[in-house]
Design a protein around this motif. Structure first.
Motif, PDB file in Angstrom:
ATOM      1  N   ARG A 140       0.838  -1.201   0.000  1.00 54.63           N
ATOM      2  CA  ARG A 140       0.000   0.000   0.000  1.00 54.63           C
ATOM      3  C   ARG A 140       0.872   1.250   0.000  1.00 54.63           C
ATOM      4  O   ARG A 140       0.616   2.203  -0.749  1.00 54.63           O
ATOM      5  N   ALA A 154      -9.090   8.417   3.586  1.00 50.84           N
ATOM      6  CA  ALA A 154      -9.700   7.093   3.729  1.00 50.84           C
ATOM      7  C   ALA A 154     -10.103   6.540   2.366  1.00 50.84           C
ATOM      8  O   ALA A 154      -9.988   5.337   2.106  1.00 50.84           O
ATOM      9  N   GLN A 155     -10.546   7.428   1.482  1.00 53.28           N
ATOM     10  CA  GLN A 155     -10.928   6.982   0.142  1.00 53.28           C
ATOM     11  C   GLN A 155      -9.706   6.524  -0.654  1.00 53.28           C
ATOM     12  O   GLN A 155      -9.774   5.542  -1.395  1.00 53.28           O
ATOM     13  N   VAL A 157      -7.021   5.140   0.536  1.00 49.89           N
ATOM     14  CA  VAL A 157      -6.669   3.812   1.056  1.00 49.89           C
ATOM     15  C   VAL A 157      -7.627   2.758   0.520  1.00 49.89           C
ATOM     16  O   VAL A 157      -7.210   1.653   0.135  1.00 49.89           O
ATOM     17  N   ALA A 158      -8.917   3.099   0.448  1.00 51.87           N
ATOM     18  CA  ALA A 158      -9.903   2.150  -0.070  1.00 51.87           C
ATOM     19  C   ALA A 158      -9.658   1.866  -1.552  1.00 51.87           C
ATOM     20  O   ALA A 158      -9.759   0.718  -1.999  1.00 51.87           O
ATOM     21  N   LEU A 159      -9.323   2.900  -2.331  1.00 43.50           N
ATOM     22  CA  LEU A 159      -9.058   2.713  -3.755  1.00 43.50           C
ATOM     23  C   LEU A 159      -7.833   1.832  -3.974  1.00 43.50           C
ATOM     24  O   LEU A 159      -7.834   0.959  -4.854  1.00 43.50           O
ATOM     25  N   ARG A 161      -6.709  -0.398  -1.873  1.00 43.40           N
ATOM     26  CA  ARG A 161      -7.091  -1.755  -1.464  1.00 43.40           C
ATOM     27  C   ARG A 161      -7.844  -2.461  -2.593  1.00 43.40           C
ATOM     28  O   ARG A 161      -7.572  -3.631  -2.901  1.00 43.40           O
ATOM     29  N   LEU A 162      -8.775  -1.768  -3.235  1.00 42.56           N
ATOM     30  CA  LEU A 162      -9.506  -2.348  -4.360  1.00 42.56           C
ATOM     31  C   LEU A 162      -8.568  -2.677  -5.522  1.00 42.56           C
ATOM     32  O   LEU A 162      -8.697  -3.725  -6.163  1.00 42.56           O
TER      33      LEU A 162
END
Length: 208
Positions: A140, A154-155, A157-159, A161-162
């Motif tokens: 990451r 946070a977005q 990190v989510a992107l 992760r996806l």
């Protein structure tokens, strides 16, 4: 008789000698794992190649799951150390595309080892392996750095992760013989564009 995997955590080396023994084990497992699939790798064979006692091997790696997840973590760290900084002026999605394609090519040079590492890191008892956290965090950080994101939301990190989940799936398709290298690269390019380009465009669009 095969040794039953232990639920205990791997021991951490605390002296230069212990670090050296652990490193020798990882190097031996990497070499042997590149020659034969995970189910054919024997722990006593790794211990012998690393010139350590079998008890020492099990102290650091209670099972092959622990061992080959640690091998994957070591590979990720080595990849991080070899990565140049992103070139100036390159869009984040293009920089990350280049990163993931380079990582894919490096992993797939040794498909037998790659399959063992992925199988171990996705094992049912993976929750007992601390190296899985290291793998996720390190990769990451690599992707965020390559994308030029110094303070991720946070977005973000989510992107990422996806994107990582998509990348793992693409690599698994290749290891299963369902995708060629050109298809892998096209899929990676598309995933990066879909997930990261909107962020890049949002940053360059002037507010009203």
């Amino acid at each position: 008789m095969a040794r039953i995997a232990s639920a205990r955590l791997s021991a951490e080396p605390s002296s230069p000698e212990q670090h050296d023994r652990r490193l020798r084990i990882l190097r031996a497992a990497t070499r042997i794992g590149g020659e034969k699939p995970l189910e054919r790798v024997q722990m006593h064979e790794v211990a012998k190649a690393a010139e350590v006692a079998i008890g020492t091997l099990y102290r650091y790696f209670p099972s092959k799951t622990h061992l080959f997840t640690a091998v994957m973590a070591d590979q990720v760290v080595r990849f991080e150390e070899s990565m140049p900084p992103p070139a100036p002026g390159v869009a984040p999605e293009d920089a990350v595309t280049d990163l993931l394609i380079a990582a894919s090519r490096q992993l797939l040079r040794r498909p037998v080892l790659a399959a063992s590492m992925f199988r171990a890191s996705n094992s049912a008892d993976v929750a007992t392996v601390a190296d899985t956290i290291k793998i996720d965090q390190t990769f990451r950080e690599i992707v965020l750095r390559q994308a030029g994101i110094e303070v991720p939301t946070a977005q973000d990190v989510a992107l990422v992760r996806l994107l990582m989940q998509c990348w793992y799936g693409v690599l698994q398709s290749s290891l299963n013989g369902r995708a060629s290298m050109s298809e892998i690269e096209n899929d990676i390019r598309l995933a990066c564009r879909l997930l990261l380009a909107p962020r890049s465009n949002a940053e360059t669009t002037p507010s009203r």
